[in-house]
Design an enzyme around this catalytic site. Structure first.
Site, PDB file in Angstrom:
ATOM      1  NE  ARG A  28       4.718  -4.361  10.654  1.00 21.95           N
ATOM      2  CZ  ARG A  28       5.525  -4.152   9.623  1.00 21.95           C
ATOM      3  NH1 ARG A  28       6.688  -4.757   9.538  1.00 21.95           N
ATOM      4  NH2 ARG A  28       5.165  -3.335   8.654  1.00 21.95           N
ATOM      5  NE  ARG A  39      10.397  -3.682   4.434  1.00 27.30           N
ATOM      6  CZ  ARG A  39       9.264  -3.002   4.601  1.00 27.30           C
ATOM      7  NH1 ARG A  39       8.531  -2.651   3.564  1.00 27.30           N
ATOM      8  NH2 ARG A  39       8.853  -2.689   5.798  1.00 27.30           N
ATOM      9  NE  ARG A  81      11.347  -0.789   8.917  1.00 23.09           N
ATOM     10  CZ  ARG A  81      10.305  -0.361   8.217  1.00 23.09           C
ATOM     11  NH1 ARG A  81      10.509   0.363   7.137  1.00 23.09           N
ATOM     12  NH2 ARG A  81       9.083  -0.644   8.554  1.00 23.09           N
ATOM     13  NE  ARG A 114      -1.436   0.028  10.995  1.00 26.23           N
ATOM     14  CZ  ARG A 114      -0.472   0.610  10.307  1.00 26.23           C
ATOM     15  NH1 ARG A 114      -0.711   1.689   9.610  1.00 26.23           N
ATOM     16  NH2 ARG A 114       0.736   0.133  10.297  1.00 26.23           N
ATOM     17  CE  LYS A 137      -1.106  -0.445   4.891  1.00 22.25           C
ATOM     18  NZ  LYS A 137       0.115   0.202   5.392  1.00 22.25           N
TER      19      LYS A 137
HETATM   20  P1  AMP Z   1       3.472   1.430   8.586  1.00 16.52           P
HETATM   21  O1  AMP Z   1       4.655   2.047   7.967  1.00 16.52           O
HETATM   22  O2  AMP Z   1       2.154   2.045   8.159  1.00 16.52           O
HETATM   23  O3  AMP Z   1       3.450  -0.081   8.469  1.00 16.52           O
HETATM   24  O4  AMP Z   1       3.555   1.742  10.162  1.00 16.52           O
HETATM   25  C1  AMP Z   1       4.657   1.313  10.925  1.00 16.52           C
HETATM   26  C2  AMP Z   1       4.266   1.251  12.395  1.00 16.52           C
HETATM   27  O5  AMP Z   1       3.884   2.554  12.858  1.00 16.52           O
HETATM   28  C3  AMP Z   1       3.083   0.356  12.738  1.00 16.52           C
HETATM   29  O6  AMP Z   1       3.459  -1.007  12.877  1.00 16.52           O
HETATM   30  C4  AMP Z   1       2.613   0.963  14.062  1.00 16.52           C
HETATM   31  O7  AMP Z   1       3.468   0.597  15.133  1.00 16.52           O
HETATM   32  C5  AMP Z   1       2.838   2.455  13.810  1.00 16.52           C
HETATM   33  N1  AMP Z   1       1.619   3.082  13.233  1.00 16.52           N
HETATM   34  C6  AMP Z   1       1.474   3.582  11.974  1.00 16.52           C
HETATM   35  N2  AMP Z   1       0.224   4.070  11.799  1.00 16.52           N
HETATM   36  C7  AMP Z   1      -0.430   3.873  12.968  1.00 16.52           C
HETATM   37  C8  AMP Z   1      -1.751   4.146  13.428  1.00 16.52           C
HETATM   38  N3  AMP Z   1      -2.674   4.703  12.627  1.00 16.52           N
HETATM   39  N4  AMP Z   1      -2.072   3.803  14.704  1.00 16.52           N
HETATM   40  C9  AMP Z   1      -1.160   3.247  15.521  1.00 16.52           C
HETATM   41  N5  AMP Z   1       0.083   2.943  15.157  1.00 16.52           N
HETATM   42  C10 AMP Z   1       0.472   3.249  13.892  1.00 16.52           C
END
Ligand code: AMP
Length: 211
Positions: free
Chosen positions: A166, A122, A155, A88, A13
């Site tokens: 996740r 990754r 990472r 989320r 995404k």
């Molecule tokens: P992403 O890059 O979107 O996969 O986000 C990486 C991490 O950031 C996630 O695994 C969460 O720990 C945190 N995160 C991102 N967006 C949110 C959200 N809307 N609510 C809570 N945690 C978030």
């Protein structure tokens, strides 16, 4: 246009969001990127977020919502935006509904069989930011950045155990958004293919049909 993009971690995404931004000229807001920016700048918010992100857990709603609200108030968002990674969970979706009126929510679907090896393979470069996959790196050079030759890292949130957390959190907390947006007649589902451009064609079609 006001769009939301959601889907399991590793569904691609973020890549689709980048293409929508470039080709439709819509500002792209990624809560994950906003947290990572705070982490690299060493802010208090970044330090707090990192403890959750490293474990594959969601950052608490109050912190995340405050950060998103501030971003949506920036002048570039006044004619529309694309939010990737927020909401989320249902409480975040309810707050977003109070803040603004979303046009459509696009779910980028992908299977676990594709996601787990994609994320756990990754590798990221701490020097130049390049990301790649172990399968694409030459034998004997699997830990060398092909762009700047620094040593690649995995990472913390791409480690297999964390990827599983996740995905579990996605199923438990984020997947119910499907029903939430379906009830509002705003849900659009795109089944991701293995090819970025063919997935983008499907995403682009949905956007054009709802403009
Ligand atoms: P992403 O890059 O979107 O996969 O986000 C990486 C991490 O950031 C996630 O695994 C969460 O720990 C945190 N995160 C991102 N967006 C949110 C959200 N809307 N609510 C809570 N945690 C978030």
């Amino acid at each position: 246009m006001k769009l939301i993009l959601f889907g399991p971690p590793g569904s691609g995404k973020g890549t689709q969001a980048q293409l929508i931004k470039e080709r439709h000229g819509i500002p792209h807001i990624s809560t994950g990127d906003l947290f990572r920016k705070n982490i690299s700048e060493g802010t208090e918010l970044g330090k707090l977020a990192q403890t959750y992100m490293n474990k594959g857990e969601l950052v608490p709603d109050d912190v995340t919502i405050k950060m998103l609200k501030e971003r949506l108030q920036q002048p570039d968002c006044k004619d529309g935006f694309l939010i990737d990674g927020f909401p989320r969970n249902i409480p975040q979706a309810e707050v977003l509904d109070q803040l603004t009126d979303i046009d459509i929510a696009i779910l980028i679907n992908q299977t676990d069989e594709v996601i787990i090896p994609r994320l756990s393979g990754r590798r990221s470069c701490p020097m130049c930011g390049h990301t790649t996959h172990v399968d694409w790196l030459e034998e004997g050079k699997k830990d060398i950045c092909p762009k700047c030759f620094a040593r690649l890292i995995q990472r913390d949130d791409d480690k297999e155990e964390v990827v599983k957390t996740r995905l579990d959190n996605y199923r438990k907390l984020t997947a119910p958004l499907t029903g939430y947006y379906e009830k509002q007649h705003k849900l659009k589902v795109v089944n991701a293919t293995n090819d970025v451009e063919s997935t983008y064609k499907l995403v682009d079609k949905v956007i054009r049909e709802n403009k």
